[in-house]
Every structure is written in structure tokens, then in C-alpha cells.
Motif scaffolding. Structure first.
Motif: not given
Length: 181
Positions: A136-157
Motif C-alpha cells: 500500500r501507498y507505494g511501499m514494498k515488502a521483501l519476500v523472505g528467503r524461505n518464502v522465495f525458496y519455496g516459490m522457486a519450486e513453482s518456477l516455470e517458463r
């Protein structure tokens, strides 16, 4: 150094976000508060250990001219943010009317759906590439390392306006995370 008075916050709704965007209090100075790059909040040099307090402060956070402020109906104080003021702590796949989507939850209990409430991109902090989502309001959130690694299993082209490579598709939108060379 200013300490924010919490006047006016008693009228805040107990759930949801206060209407910070409708408030225009005067600037009252700087507060000795820092949100560290790992998502920890410090006040007067000490870590804020009560999650409810951090969440309450996060609800009155405002971003303006590349600076962060805590805002109440009667005052506005500047705080320091090393990188992103929010940290994505959890994620899960959900089903929406736009198809399968990722639901993110921040450490301050904000819930956002990728492709509907927020977008995802790779940015740089101190020469390190890091994933972020919009808030909100132009701010950002860092995606935690554990979250990003979990999402990496769902990467696709994917193919986006930024190029082709590996990424995530959420709510029908493609997000490029690793561009082909």
C-alpha cells in the motif's frame, strides 16, 4: 528526536487499515525508529519485541517522497527504513476467479494476492538481488528467503514485456524472476 503521540488512534478500527491516506497532520520531526533490512523494528536502539506493537505501527506507516513516516490524525514523524518496511513471512497457493494465485502474508499480518493486490519483481539492495512485492501507498515488502525458496519450486517458463525466462504465473499474470541470457 520526536516520540509519536498515539492520540487519535483510539478511534481506529480494531481490524483493517486506518484511513492514513485521508490524514494530513503537520510534520513533527524525526523519531529514533529504524526498520532493519531483515524486517526487525528498533526504537531508541532497542528491538521492538512485541509483534502487536510492530503491527500497530505498520498500520500507520506512510511513504512520501522516498521517505517513511508514522502518521496519526494529529502528527507525522519520519522514521528510517534500511530496505523494505515489510517482510513476506508466508505464502500459499489459492484459487481465485482469476485462476491459481499466490497469497502472501507479511510478518505484520497483511495478506496480498499476487497479480490482484500486488506485483512481484527483483530489485537490488547492497549489491544483492532480492525479490519484492508492492504494498500500500507505494511501499514494498521483501519476500523472505524461505518464502522465495519455496516459490522457486513453482518456477516455470514465462514471457513478459521485460523478456523471457523463469518466473511465476499468479492470477493469470506472469512475473519474470530469472531472465534468459
Amino acid at each position: 528526536m520526536s516520540n509519536i503521540e498515539l492520540k487519535g488512534l483510539s478511534e481506529m478500527p480494531s481490524s483493517g487499515l486506518p484511513p492514513v491516506h485521508n490524514w494530513a497532520p503537520p510534520f513533527c520531526g524525526d523519531m529514533d525508529m529504524v526498520i532493519k533490512s531483515n524486517g526487525e523494528w528498533f526504537h531508541d536502539g532497542g528491538k521492538i519485541k512485541r509483534p502487536a506493537m510492530v503491527t500497530m505501527f505498520s498500520r500507520i506507516l506512510w511513504f512520501e517522497n522516498d521517505e517513511h513516516f508514522l502518521v496519526t490524525p494529529v502528527e507525522k514523524v519520519r522514521i528510517q527504513v534500511e530496505d523494505a518496511p515489510f517482510l513476506v513471512a508466508n505464502w500459499q497457493w489459492i484459487h481465485t476467479k482469476h485462476g491459481r494465485a499466490i497469497e502472501f502474508t507479511t510478518q505484520t499480518d497483511d495478506v496480498l494476492v499476487l497479480g490482484i493486490d500486488c506485483d512481484l519483481w527483483m530489485g537490488t539492495f547492497k549489491n544483492e538481488e532480492r525479490p519484492y512485492i508492492s504494498m500500500r501507498y507505494g511501499m514494498k515488502a521483501l519476500v523472505g528467503r524461505n518464502v522465495f525458496y519455496g516459490m522457486a519450486e513453482s518456477l516455470e517458463r514465462v514471457e513478459t514485456s521485460k523478456g523471457r525466462g523463469m518466473g511465476i504465473i499468479s492470477a493469470g499474470k506472469s512475473y519474470l524472476l530469472m531472465q534468459d541470457e
